[in-house]
Design a protein around this motif. Structure first.
Motif, PDB file in Angstrom:
ATOM      1  N   CYS A  93       0.839  -1.207   0.000  1.00 26.55           N
ATOM      2  CA  CYS A  93       0.000   0.000   0.000  1.00 26.55           C
ATOM      3  C   CYS A  93       0.869   1.249   0.000  1.00 26.55           C
ATOM      4  O   CYS A  93       0.579   2.225  -0.709  1.00 26.55           O
ATOM      5  N   ARG A  94       1.956   1.222   0.760  1.00 23.93           N
ATOM      6  CA  ARG A  94       2.829   2.390   0.825  1.00 23.93           C
ATOM      7  C   ARG A  94       3.713   2.534  -0.408  1.00 23.93           C
ATOM      8  O   ARG A  94       4.289   3.600  -0.634  1.00 23.93           O
ATOM      9  N   ALA A  95       3.784   1.513  -1.215  1.00 22.39           N
ATOM     10  CA  ALA A  95       4.529   1.628  -2.470  1.00 22.39           C
ATOM     11  C   ALA A  95       3.802   2.502  -3.479  1.00 22.39           C
ATOM     12  O   ALA A  95       4.387   2.864  -4.507  1.00 22.39           O
ATOM     13  N   PHE A  96       2.532   2.842  -3.205  1.00 19.19           N
ATOM     14  CA  PHE A  96       1.814   3.786  -4.069  1.00 19.19           C
ATOM     15  C   PHE A  96       2.461   5.165  -4.042  1.00 19.19           C
ATOM     16  O   PHE A  96       2.431   5.893  -5.021  1.00 19.19           O
ATOM     17  N   LEU A  97       2.987   5.546  -2.881  1.00 15.83           N
ATOM     18  CA  LEU A  97       3.508   6.893  -2.696  1.00 15.83           C
ATOM     19  C   LEU A  97       2.470   7.934  -3.094  1.00 15.83           C
ATOM     20  O   LEU A  97       2.753   8.922  -3.766  1.00 15.83           O
ATOM     21  N   ALA A  98       1.229   7.680  -2.681  1.00 14.31           N
ATOM     22  CA  ALA A  98       0.113   8.545  -3.055  1.00 14.31           C
ATOM     23  C   ALA A  98      -0.424   9.265  -1.825  1.00 14.31           C
ATOM     24  O   ALA A  98      -0.192   8.856  -0.687  1.00 14.31           O
ATOM     25  N   SER A  99      -1.184  10.334  -2.057  1.00 13.36           N
ATOM     26  CA  SER A  99      -1.767  11.095  -0.966  1.00 13.36           C
ATOM     27  C   SER A  99      -2.920  10.320  -0.321  1.00 13.36           C
ATOM     28  O   SER A  99      -3.444   9.361  -0.894  1.00 13.36           O
ATOM     29  N   PHE A 100      -3.328  10.772   0.854  1.00 11.66           N
ATOM     30  CA  PHE A 100      -4.441  10.124   1.550  1.00 11.66           C
ATOM     31  C   PHE A 100      -5.728  10.216   0.729  1.00 11.66           C
ATOM     32  O   PHE A 100      -6.595   9.358   0.827  1.00 11.66           O
ATOM     33  N   LEU A 112      -5.203  -3.230 -10.572  1.00  7.90           N
ATOM     34  CA  LEU A 112      -4.959  -4.405 -11.411  1.00  7.90           C
ATOM     35  C   LEU A 112      -5.359  -4.147 -12.858  1.00  7.90           C
ATOM     36  O   LEU A 112      -4.634  -4.501 -13.791  1.00  7.90           O
ATOM     37  N   CYS A 113      -6.507  -3.515 -13.047  1.00 10.79           N
ATOM     38  CA  CYS A 113      -7.014  -3.323 -14.409  1.00 10.79           C
ATOM     39  C   CYS A 113      -6.224  -2.276 -15.180  1.00 10.79           C
ATOM     40  O   CYS A 113      -6.159  -2.342 -16.417  1.00 10.79           O
ATOM     41  N   MET A 114      -5.612  -1.316 -14.501  1.00 12.08           N
ATOM     42  CA  MET A 114      -4.714  -0.391 -15.189  1.00 12.08           C
ATOM     43  C   MET A 114      -3.490  -1.132 -15.714  1.00 12.08           C
ATOM     44  O   MET A 114      -2.922  -0.778 -16.740  1.00 12.08           O
ATOM     45  N   SER A 115      -3.081  -2.160 -14.986  1.00 14.10           N
ATOM     46  CA  SER A 115      -1.998  -3.063 -15.418  1.00 14.10           C
ATOM     47  C   SER A 115      -0.695  -2.336 -15.709  1.00 14.10           C
ATOM     48  O   SER A 115       0.055  -2.700 -16.634  1.00 14.10           O
ATOM     49  N   LEU A 116      -0.401  -1.319 -14.923  1.00 15.43           N
ATOM     50  CA  LEU A 116       0.902  -0.673 -15.021  1.00 15.43           C
ATOM     51  C   LEU A 116       1.969  -1.581 -14.410  1.00 15.43           C
ATOM     52  O   LEU A 116       1.708  -2.259 -13.405  1.00 15.43           O
ATOM     53  N   PRO A 117       3.177  -1.616 -14.954  1.00 15.71           N
ATOM     54  CA  PRO A 117       4.214  -2.460 -14.366  1.00 15.71           C
ATOM     55  C   PRO A 117       4.442  -2.196 -12.882  1.00 15.71           C
ATOM     56  O   PRO A 117       4.730  -3.127 -12.123  1.00 15.71           O
ATOM     57  N   ALA A 118       4.302  -0.931 -12.467  1.00 19.01           N
ATOM     58  CA  ALA A 118       4.581  -0.569 -11.082  1.00 19.01           C
ATOM     59  C   ALA A 118       3.373  -0.727 -10.155  1.00 19.01           C
ATOM     60  O   ALA A 118       3.434  -0.327  -8.991  1.00 19.01           O
ATOM     61  N   GLY A 119       2.278  -1.307 -10.636  1.00 15.83           N
ATOM     62  CA  GLY A 119       1.090  -1.447  -9.796  1.00 15.83           C
ATOM     63  C   GLY A 119       1.361  -2.283  -8.549  1.00 15.83           C
ATOM     64  O   GLY A 119       1.552  -3.499  -8.650  1.00 15.83           O
ATOM     65  N   PRO A 120       1.360  -1.686  -7.359  1.00 17.22           N
ATOM     66  CA  PRO A 120       1.710  -2.441  -6.151  1.00 17.22           C
ATOM     67  C   PRO A 120       0.657  -3.457  -5.740  1.00 17.22           C
ATOM     68  O   PRO A 120       0.986  -4.448  -5.074  1.00 17.22           O
ATOM     69  N   MET A 121      -0.604  -3.243  -6.129  1.00 13.10           N
ATOM     70  CA  MET A 121      -1.620  -4.240  -5.811  1.00 13.10           C
ATOM     71  C   MET A 121      -1.459  -5.476  -6.692  1.00 13.10           C
ATOM     72  O   MET A 121      -1.822  -6.584  -6.296  1.00 13.10           O
ATOM     73  N   ILE A 122      -0.895  -5.279  -7.863  1.00 16.37           N
ATOM     74  CA  ILE A 122      -0.549  -6.417  -8.719  1.00 16.37           C
ATOM     75  C   ILE A 122       0.540  -7.232  -8.037  1.00 16.37           C
ATOM     76  O   ILE A 122       0.464  -8.464  -7.946  1.00 16.37           O
ATOM     77  N   ALA A 123       1.570  -6.543  -7.544  1.00 11.42           N
ATOM     78  CA  ALA A 123       2.668  -7.227  -6.864  1.00 11.42           C
ATOM     79  C   ALA A 123       2.164  -7.997  -5.647  1.00 11.42           C
ATOM     80  O   ALA A 123       2.508  -9.169  -5.450  1.00 11.42           O
ATOM     81  N   LEU A 124       1.349  -7.342  -4.839  1.00  9.02           N
ATOM     82  CA  LEU A 124       0.845  -7.971  -3.614  1.00  9.02           C
ATOM     83  C   LEU A 124       0.022  -9.202  -3.907  1.00  9.02           C
ATOM     84  O   LEU A 124       0.289 -10.296  -3.369  1.00  9.02           O
ATOM     85  N   THR A 125      -0.980  -9.066  -4.753  1.00 10.98           N
ATOM     86  CA  THR A 125      -1.906 -10.174  -4.983  1.00 10.98           C
ATOM     87  C   THR A 125      -1.271 -11.290  -5.805  1.00 10.98           C
ATOM     88  O   THR A 125      -1.599 -12.466  -5.624  1.00 10.98           O
ATOM     89  N   VAL A 146      -3.631 -13.968 -10.674  1.00 12.41           N
ATOM     90  CA  VAL A 146      -3.236 -12.568 -10.888  1.00 12.41           C
ATOM     91  C   VAL A 146      -1.980 -12.494 -11.746  1.00 12.41           C
ATOM     92  O   VAL A 146      -1.855 -11.625 -12.614  1.00 12.41           O
ATOM     93  N   ALA A 147      -1.049 -13.410 -11.517  1.00 12.40           N
ATOM     94  CA  ALA A 147       0.205 -13.397 -12.275  1.00 12.40           C
ATOM     95  C   ALA A 147      -0.029 -13.567 -13.767  1.00 12.40           C
ATOM     96  O   ALA A 147       0.797 -13.140 -14.582  1.00 12.40           O
ATOM     97  N   ASP A 148      -1.151 -14.173 -14.135  1.00 12.71           N
ATOM     98  CA  ASP A 148      -1.488 -14.360 -15.555  1.00 12.71           C
ATOM     99  C   ASP A 148      -2.486 -13.327 -16.059  1.00 12.71           C
ATOM    100  O   ASP A 148      -2.722 -13.238 -17.272  1.00 12.71           O
TER     101      ASP A 148
END
Length: 275
Positions: A93-100, A112-125, A146-148
Protein backbone atom coordinates in the motif's frame (compact mmCIF):
# COMPACT_ATOMS: atom_id res chain seq x y z
CA UNK A 1 -11.35 16.73 -14.46
CA UNK A 2 -14.86 17.03 -15.86
CA UNK A 3 -15.82 14.41 -18.44
CA UNK A 4 -18.12 16.52 -20.58
CA UNK A 5 -18.87 13.80 -23.13
CA UNK A 6 -20.68 11.59 -20.61
CA UNK A 7 -24.40 11.39 -21.36
CA UNK A 8 -25.42 8.72 -18.85
CA UNK A 9 -24.28 7.13 -15.60
CA UNK A 10 -25.73 3.67 -14.96
CA UNK A 11 -26.15 2.44 -11.37
CA UNK A 12 -26.64 -1.37 -11.39
CA UNK A 13 -27.12 -3.01 -7.99
CA UNK A 14 -26.97 -6.67 -9.07
CA UNK A 15 -25.32 -8.40 -12.00
CA UNK A 16 -28.58 -8.83 -13.92
CA UNK A 17 -28.90 -5.04 -14.03
CA UNK A 18 -25.61 -4.53 -15.83
CA UNK A 19 -26.34 -2.80 -19.15
CA UNK A 20 -25.22 -4.34 -22.41
CA UNK A 21 -21.69 -3.14 -23.02
CA UNK A 22 -21.30 -0.69 -25.89
CA UNK A 23 -18.60 1.43 -27.44
CA UNK A 24 -18.08 4.50 -25.27
CA UNK A 25 -18.69 2.66 -21.97
CA UNK A 26 -16.35 2.60 -18.99
CA UNK A 27 -16.50 1.08 -15.52
CA UNK A 28 -16.41 3.57 -12.65
CA UNK A 29 -15.07 2.53 -9.24
CA UNK A 30 -12.53 4.88 -7.65
CA UNK A 31 -12.10 6.95 -10.79
CA UNK A 32 -8.66 8.27 -9.80
CA UNK A 33 -7.27 7.60 -13.28
CA UNK A 34 -10.55 7.98 -15.15
CA UNK A 35 -11.00 11.58 -14.03
CA UNK A 36 -7.30 12.46 -14.27
CA UNK A 37 -7.23 13.16 -18.01
CA UNK A 38 -9.61 13.74 -20.93
CA UNK A 39 -11.72 10.73 -21.96
CA UNK A 40 -13.33 12.15 -25.08
CA UNK A 41 -14.23 8.69 -26.39
CA UNK A 42 -16.52 7.92 -23.43
CA UNK A 43 -20.28 8.52 -23.36
CA UNK A 44 -21.47 6.32 -20.47
CA UNK A 45 -20.10 5.36 -17.06
CA UNK A 46 -21.26 2.22 -15.27
CA UNK A 47 -20.92 2.93 -11.56
CA UNK A 48 -19.94 -0.14 -9.52
CA UNK A 49 -20.35 1.38 -6.07
CA UNK A 50 -24.05 0.52 -5.82
CA UNK A 51 -23.18 -3.17 -5.85
CA UNK A 52 -22.01 -2.57 -2.26
CA UNK A 53 -19.63 -5.52 -2.32
CA UNK A 54 -17.99 -6.14 1.07
CA UNK A 55 -14.52 -4.65 0.72
CA UNK A 56 -12.75 -7.45 2.57
CA UNK A 57 -13.93 -10.86 3.70
CA UNK A 58 -11.94 -13.19 5.95
CA UNK A 59 -12.97 -16.83 6.26
CA UNK A 60 -11.34 -20.21 6.76
CA UNK A 61 -10.11 -20.29 3.15
CA UNK A 62 -8.30 -16.96 3.30
CA UNK A 63 -9.05 -13.40 2.21
CA UNK A 64 -11.40 -12.08 -0.46
CA UNK A 65 -10.71 -8.57 -1.76
CA UNK A 66 -13.53 -6.92 -3.69
CA UNK A 67 -12.44 -5.10 -6.82
CA UNK A 68 -13.99 -1.95 -5.33
CA UNK A 69 -11.98 -2.21 -2.07
CA UNK A 70 -9.96 0.97 -1.60
CA UNK A 71 -6.29 1.10 -0.75
CA UNK A 72 -7.17 2.71 2.58
CA UNK A 73 -9.56 -0.11 3.47
CA UNK A 74 -6.98 -2.74 2.61
CA UNK A 75 -4.23 -0.98 4.56
CA UNK A 76 -6.48 -0.77 7.64
CA UNK A 77 -7.26 -4.51 7.62
CA UNK A 78 -6.67 -6.18 10.98
CA UNK A 79 -5.19 -9.57 10.11
CA UNK A 80 -5.16 -12.74 12.22
CA UNK A 81 -1.81 -13.20 14.01
CA UNK A 82 -1.05 -16.39 12.09
CA UNK A 83 -1.01 -14.43 8.84
CA UNK A 84 2.71 -13.77 9.08
CA UNK A 85 2.78 -12.53 5.46
CA UNK A 86 0.37 -9.69 6.31
CA UNK A 87 3.09 -6.99 6.55
CA UNK A 88 3.22 -7.22 2.76
CA UNK A 89 -0.20 -5.56 2.67
CA UNK A 90 0.99 -2.37 4.34
CA UNK A 91 4.30 -2.40 2.48
CA UNK A 92 2.58 -2.63 -0.90
CA UNK A 93 0.00 0.00 0.00
CA UNK A 94 2.83 2.39 0.83
CA UNK A 95 4.53 1.63 -2.47
CA UNK A 96 1.81 3.79 -4.07
CA UNK A 97 3.51 6.89 -2.70
CA UNK A 98 0.11 8.54 -3.06
CA UNK A 99 -1.77 11.09 -0.97
CA UNK A 100 -4.44 10.12 1.55
CA UNK A 101 -7.04 11.39 -0.94
CA UNK A 102 -5.93 8.80 -3.46
CA UNK A 103 -5.75 6.08 -0.79
CA UNK A 104 -9.40 6.69 0.14
CA UNK A 105 -10.60 6.52 -3.46
CA UNK A 106 -8.29 4.34 -5.56
CA UNK A 107 -9.34 0.70 -5.67
CA UNK A 108 -7.45 -2.57 -5.68
CA UNK A 109 -9.32 -3.68 -8.78
CA UNK A 110 -8.54 -0.45 -10.56
CA UNK A 111 -4.84 -0.92 -9.92
CA UNK A 112 -4.96 -4.40 -11.41
CA UNK A 113 -7.01 -3.32 -14.41
CA UNK A 114 -4.71 -0.39 -15.19
CA UNK A 115 -2.00 -3.06 -15.42
CA UNK A 116 0.90 -0.67 -15.02
CA UNK A 117 4.21 -2.46 -14.37
CA UNK A 118 4.58 -0.57 -11.08
CA UNK A 119 1.09 -1.45 -9.80
CA UNK A 120 1.71 -2.44 -6.15
CA UNK A 121 -1.62 -4.24 -5.81
CA UNK A 122 -0.55 -6.42 -8.72
CA UNK A 123 2.67 -7.23 -6.86
CA UNK A 124 0.84 -7.97 -3.61
CA UNK A 125 -1.91 -10.17 -4.98
CA UNK A 126 0.38 -12.00 -7.42
CA UNK A 127 2.90 -12.78 -4.68
CA UNK A 128 0.10 -14.09 -2.45
CA UNK A 129 -1.17 -16.45 -5.16
CA UNK A 130 -4.25 -14.34 -5.75
CA UNK A 131 -6.97 -15.57 -8.09
CA UNK A 132 -9.13 -13.11 -10.03
CA UNK A 133 -12.82 -13.71 -10.60
CA UNK A 134 -13.93 -12.09 -13.85
CA UNK A 135 -17.54 -11.52 -14.82
CA UNK A 136 -17.49 -12.02 -18.57
CA UNK A 137 -19.59 -9.83 -20.83
CA UNK A 138 -21.46 -12.92 -22.07
CA UNK A 139 -22.72 -13.70 -18.55
CA UNK A 140 -20.18 -16.42 -17.75
CA UNK A 141 -17.42 -16.33 -15.15
CA UNK A 142 -13.70 -16.90 -15.41
CA UNK A 143 -11.00 -17.42 -12.80
CA UNK A 144 -7.36 -16.66 -13.49
CA UNK A 145 -4.23 -16.20 -11.40
CA UNK A 146 -3.24 -12.57 -10.89
CA UNK A 147 0.20 -13.40 -12.28
CA UNK A 148 -1.49 -14.36 -15.56
CA UNK A 149 -4.07 -11.56 -15.50
CA UNK A 150 -1.55 -8.88 -16.49
CA UNK A 151 0.10 -9.66 -19.82
CA UNK A 152 2.05 -6.45 -20.50
CA UNK A 153 2.39 -2.74 -19.86
CA UNK A 154 -1.24 -1.57 -19.46
CA UNK A 155 -2.47 -4.85 -20.99
CA UNK A 156 -4.46 -7.63 -19.38
CA UNK A 157 -6.80 -10.50 -20.28
CA UNK A 158 -10.04 -8.49 -20.01
CA UNK A 159 -12.14 -8.22 -23.15
CA UNK A 160 -14.55 -5.28 -23.70
CA UNK A 161 -17.39 -5.56 -21.19
CA UNK A 162 -15.54 -7.94 -18.84
CA UNK A 163 -15.54 -6.93 -15.18
CA UNK A 164 -13.08 -7.84 -12.43
CA UNK A 165 -15.25 -8.86 -9.48
CA UNK A 166 -12.78 -9.90 -6.77
CA UNK A 167 -9.40 -11.35 -5.87
CA UNK A 168 -9.17 -14.38 -3.58
CA UNK A 169 -6.02 -14.90 -1.51
CA UNK A 170 -5.55 -18.46 -0.17
CA UNK A 171 -4.78 -19.01 3.49
CA UNK A 172 -1.59 -20.92 2.71
CA UNK A 173 -0.07 -17.85 1.05
CA UNK A 174 -0.91 -15.62 4.00
CA UNK A 175 0.89 -17.92 6.45
CA UNK A 176 4.23 -18.04 4.61
CA UNK A 177 7.39 -16.25 5.67
CA UNK A 178 7.96 -13.38 3.30
CA UNK A 179 10.38 -10.63 2.37
CA UNK A 180 9.74 -7.36 0.50
CA UNK A 181 12.06 -5.12 -1.48
CA UNK A 182 11.23 -2.00 -3.49
CA UNK A 183 13.28 0.74 -5.07
CA UNK A 184 12.57 3.90 -7.03
CA UNK A 185 14.88 6.06 -9.10
CA UNK A 186 13.97 9.07 -6.93
CA UNK A 187 12.92 9.25 -3.25
CA UNK A 188 9.23 9.73 -4.07
CA UNK A 189 9.16 8.16 -7.51
CA UNK A 190 7.21 5.31 -9.04
CA UNK A 191 8.53 1.83 -8.24
CA UNK A 192 11.30 0.78 -10.61
CA UNK A 193 11.57 -2.69 -9.07
CA UNK A 194 9.32 -4.37 -6.52
CA UNK A 195 10.14 -7.93 -5.51
CA UNK A 196 8.46 -10.24 -3.01
CA UNK A 197 9.78 -13.59 -1.88
CA UNK A 198 8.16 -16.20 0.33
CA UNK A 199 8.99 -19.62 1.74
CA UNK A 200 6.34 -22.32 2.13
CA UNK A 201 6.18 -25.04 4.78
CA UNK A 202 8.29 -27.39 2.64
CA UNK A 203 11.09 -24.86 2.34
CA UNK A 204 10.36 -23.91 -1.27
CA UNK A 205 11.04 -20.34 -2.37
CA UNK A 206 8.65 -18.33 -4.54
CA UNK A 207 9.91 -15.05 -6.00
CA UNK A 208 7.62 -12.50 -7.65
CA UNK A 209 9.22 -9.77 -9.76
CA UNK A 210 7.21 -6.67 -10.68
CA UNK A 211 7.76 -3.01 -11.64
CA UNK A 212 11.13 -3.75 -13.25
CA UNK A 213 9.36 -5.97 -15.79
CA UNK A 214 6.43 -5.20 -18.08
CA UNK A 215 4.39 -7.98 -16.46
CA UNK A 216 4.68 -10.01 -13.26
CA UNK A 217 7.28 -12.77 -13.39
CA UNK A 218 7.24 -15.62 -10.88
CA UNK A 219 10.04 -18.07 -10.17
CA UNK A 220 9.69 -21.15 -7.98
CA UNK A 221 12.42 -23.23 -6.33
CA UNK A 222 12.08 -26.44 -4.34
CA UNK A 223 14.43 -24.97 -1.74
CA UNK A 224 16.19 -21.66 -1.21
CA UNK A 225 18.74 -21.62 -4.02
CA UNK A 226 22.38 -20.63 -3.84
CA UNK A 227 23.18 -17.09 -4.96
CA UNK A 228 24.50 -18.15 -8.35
CA UNK A 229 21.49 -20.41 -8.96
CA UNK A 230 19.08 -17.58 -8.23
CA UNK A 231 21.01 -15.20 -10.44
CA UNK A 232 21.08 -17.62 -13.37
CA UNK A 233 17.37 -18.43 -12.97
CA UNK A 234 16.48 -14.73 -13.17
CA UNK A 235 18.67 -14.24 -16.21
CA UNK A 236 17.10 -17.28 -17.88
CA UNK A 237 13.45 -16.51 -17.12
CA UNK A 238 13.58 -12.74 -17.61
CA UNK A 239 15.05 -11.85 -21.00
CA UNK A 240 16.21 -8.28 -21.51
CA UNK A 241 13.13 -7.60 -23.64
CA UNK A 242 10.87 -7.98 -20.60
CA UNK A 243 12.50 -5.21 -18.58
CA UNK A 244 10.44 -2.02 -18.58
CA UNK A 245 11.76 1.28 -19.89
CA UNK A 246 10.46 4.74 -19.01
CA UNK A 247 11.56 7.90 -17.21
CA UNK A 248 11.51 6.01 -13.91
CA UNK A 249 14.33 3.69 -14.94
CA UNK A 250 16.06 2.17 -17.94
CA UNK A 251 16.20 -1.61 -18.52
CA UNK A 252 19.89 -2.20 -17.62
CA UNK A 253 19.47 -0.47 -14.27
CA UNK A 254 16.17 -2.24 -13.57
CA UNK A 255 17.83 -5.57 -14.36
CA UNK A 256 20.72 -4.79 -12.03
CA UNK A 257 18.35 -3.81 -9.21
CA UNK A 258 16.21 -6.92 -9.79
CA UNK A 259 19.26 -9.13 -9.33
CA UNK A 260 20.40 -7.17 -6.29
CA UNK A 261 17.02 -7.11 -4.54
CA UNK A 262 16.42 -10.79 -5.29
CA UNK A 263 19.70 -11.66 -3.58
CA UNK A 264 18.73 -9.54 -0.56
CA UNK A 265 15.44 -11.44 -0.35
CA UNK A 266 17.24 -14.78 -0.67
CA UNK A 267 19.61 -13.87 2.15
CA UNK A 268 16.81 -12.64 4.40
CA UNK A 269 14.66 -15.73 3.96
CA UNK A 270 17.66 -17.99 4.38
CA UNK A 271 18.62 -16.15 7.54
CA UNK A 272 22.05 -15.09 6.32
CA UNK A 273 23.47 -11.80 7.62
CA UNK A 274 23.13 -8.80 5.29
CA UNK A 275 26.35 -7.69 3.58
Amino acid sequence: MDLNTIKEVAHPQVRDQLPVWAAGDAWLAGGTWLFSEPQAHLTRLIDLTDFKWPALTIDKTGLTIAATCTVAQLDALSCPPEWIASPLINQCCRAFLASFKIWKTATVGGNLCMSLPAGPMIALTAALDGVCTIWKADGSERKINVADFVVGDQRNVLSPGDLLRQIDIPLAALTRRSAFRQISLTPVGRSAALLIGSVDNTGGLALTVTASTVRPIQLAFNAIPRANELREAIRHHIPDTLYHSDVHGKPPWRKHMTLRLAEEIREELQGAPRR
